[in-house]
Design a protein around this motif. Structure first.
Motif, PDB file in Angstrom:
ATOM      1  N   THR A 107      24.107  65.156  43.077  1.00 50.55           N
ATOM      2  CA  THR A 107      24.055  63.706  42.905  1.00 50.55           C
ATOM      3  C   THR A 107      23.662  63.061  44.227  1.00 50.55           C
ATOM      4  O   THR A 107      24.239  63.371  45.262  1.00 50.55           O
ATOM      5  N   ARG A 108      22.664  62.167  44.179  1.00 51.72           N
ATOM      6  CA  ARG A 108      22.189  61.508  45.398  1.00 51.72           C
ATOM      7  C   ARG A 108      22.455  60.014  45.327  1.00 51.72           C
ATOM      8  O   ARG A 108      22.419  59.422  44.246  1.00 51.72           O
ATOM      9  N   LEU A 109      22.719  59.437  46.484  1.00 50.99           N
ATOM     10  CA  LEU A 109      22.868  57.983  46.596  1.00 50.99           C
ATOM     11  C   LEU A 109      21.478  57.391  46.791  1.00 50.99           C
ATOM     12  O   LEU A 109      20.830  57.623  47.803  1.00 50.99           O
ATOM     13  N   LEU A 110      21.015  56.639  45.804  1.00 53.35           N
ATOM     14  CA  LEU A 110      19.675  56.060  45.868  1.00 53.35           C
ATOM     15  C   LEU A 110      19.694  54.662  46.474  1.00 53.35           C
ATOM     16  O   LEU A 110      18.691  54.193  47.001  1.00 53.35           O
ATOM     17  N   GLY A 111      20.816  53.993  46.378  1.00 52.34           N
ATOM     18  CA  GLY A 111      20.901  52.648  46.938  1.00 52.34           C
ATOM     19  C   GLY A 111      22.318  52.117  46.851  1.00 52.34           C
ATOM     20  O   GLY A 111      23.115  52.575  46.030  1.00 52.34           O
ATOM     21  N   LEU A 112      22.620  51.171  47.731  1.00 48.86           N
ATOM     22  CA  LEU A 112      23.925  50.524  47.714  1.00 48.86           C
ATOM     23  C   LEU A 112      23.739  49.115  48.255  1.00 48.86           C
ATOM     24  O   LEU A 112      23.195  48.928  49.330  1.00 48.86           O
ATOM     25  N   ARG A 113      24.154  48.143  47.455  1.00 45.52           N
ATOM     26  CA  ARG A 113      23.982  46.749  47.828  1.00 45.52           C
ATOM     27  C   ARG A 113      25.304  46.048  47.556  1.00 45.52           C
ATOM     28  O   ARG A 113      25.896  46.229  46.488  1.00 45.52           O
ATOM     29  N   ILE A 114      25.790  45.288  48.515  1.00 47.15           N
ATOM     30  CA  ILE A 114      27.037  44.567  48.325  1.00 47.15           C
ATOM     31  C   ILE A 114      26.751  43.074  48.403  1.00 47.15           C
ATOM     32  O   ILE A 114      26.198  42.595  49.390  1.00 47.15           O
ATOM     33  N   ALA A 115      27.090  42.359  47.330  1.00 40.18           N
ATOM     34  CA  ALA A 115      26.893  40.906  47.298  1.00 40.18           C
ATOM     35  C   ALA A 115      27.989  40.287  46.445  1.00 40.18           C
ATOM     36  O   ALA A 115      28.313  40.821  45.375  1.00 40.18           O
ATOM     37  N   ASP A 116      28.543  39.198  46.907  1.00 36.27           N
ATOM     38  CA  ASP A 116      29.588  38.487  46.154  1.00 36.27           C
ATOM     39  C   ASP A 116      30.719  39.416  45.732  1.00 36.27           C
ATOM     40  O   ASP A 116      31.182  39.354  44.596  1.00 36.27           O
ATOM     41  N   ARG A 117      31.102  40.301  46.630  1.00 39.00           N
ATOM     42  CA  ARG A 117      32.214  41.235  46.405  1.00 39.00           C
ATOM     43  C   ARG A 117      31.957  42.273  45.323  1.00 39.00           C
ATOM     44  O   ARG A 117      32.861  42.978  44.888  1.00 39.00           O
ATOM     45  N   VAL A 118      30.706  42.381  44.876  1.00 42.25           N
ATOM     46  CA  VAL A 118      30.340  43.441  43.939  1.00 42.25           C
ATOM     47  C   VAL A 118      29.450  44.441  44.667  1.00 42.25           C
ATOM     48  O   VAL A 118      28.426  44.068  45.248  1.00 42.25           O
ATOM     49  N   ALA A 119      29.853  45.707  44.638  1.00 42.56           N
ATOM     50  CA  ALA A 119      29.004  46.769  45.189  1.00 42.56           C
ATOM     51  C   ALA A 119      28.172  47.324  44.046  1.00 42.56           C
ATOM     52  O   ALA A 119      28.712  47.771  43.033  1.00 42.56           O
TER      53      ALA A 119
END
Length: 146
Positions: free
Chosen positions: A62-74
């Protein structure tokens, strides 16, 4: 001139023990600490942790393709392997591993899952419903003991 190595910060990543998630300590280097924690999570438990009974429900590869955190939602984007194999318990615990790891950060209250860049409503054949951002409170049966 001398350069000092960047200071690391301790984070908790969550593996599985006795069908529930259990915290393991990792030291990661800022600034992208949440991303580093996910990378450490996907790397799985150390040999020592495995010997002590920890495992990971997250499939190898399993690979991490992206991670974005905005308005307390990851918003975490994982490769297709994340949704493959395993029964309902494995699906629940792997989702809980990610939710607990990411919601350990003060900037994150809940986690939305993407698979290969696509929003999904459920994960796995047994269908863990992920059509909304998930919180720790939404996964009571996977909560750490004690």
């Amino acid at each position: 001139g001398t350069t000092t190595a960047p200071a690391t910060v301790p984070v908790a990543v969550y593996f599985v023990r006795d069908e529930r998630v259990a915290a393991a300590d990792r030291d990661v280097t800022p600034p992208a600490v949440a991303r580093a924690a996910m990378t450490a999570l996907l790397a799985g438990p150390t040999a020592e942790e495995s010997a002590a009974g920890s495992s990971s429900s997250i499939p190898a590869g399993t690979r991490l393709l992206g991670l974005r955190i905005a308005d307390r939602v990851a918003e975490v984007d994982l490769s297709g392997e994340f949704a493959s194999g395993g029964g309902s318990l494995s699906m629940l615990t792997r989702v809980a591993q990610v939710v607990y790891t990411l919601t350990g950060f003060p900037t994150v209250g809940s986690v939305r899952f993407l698979i290969d860049g696509e929003k999904v409503d459920s994960i796995g054949g047994e269908g863990v419903i992920v059509d909304h951002p998930l919180t720790r409170a939404g996964l009571p049966d996977q909560a750490p003991t004690g």
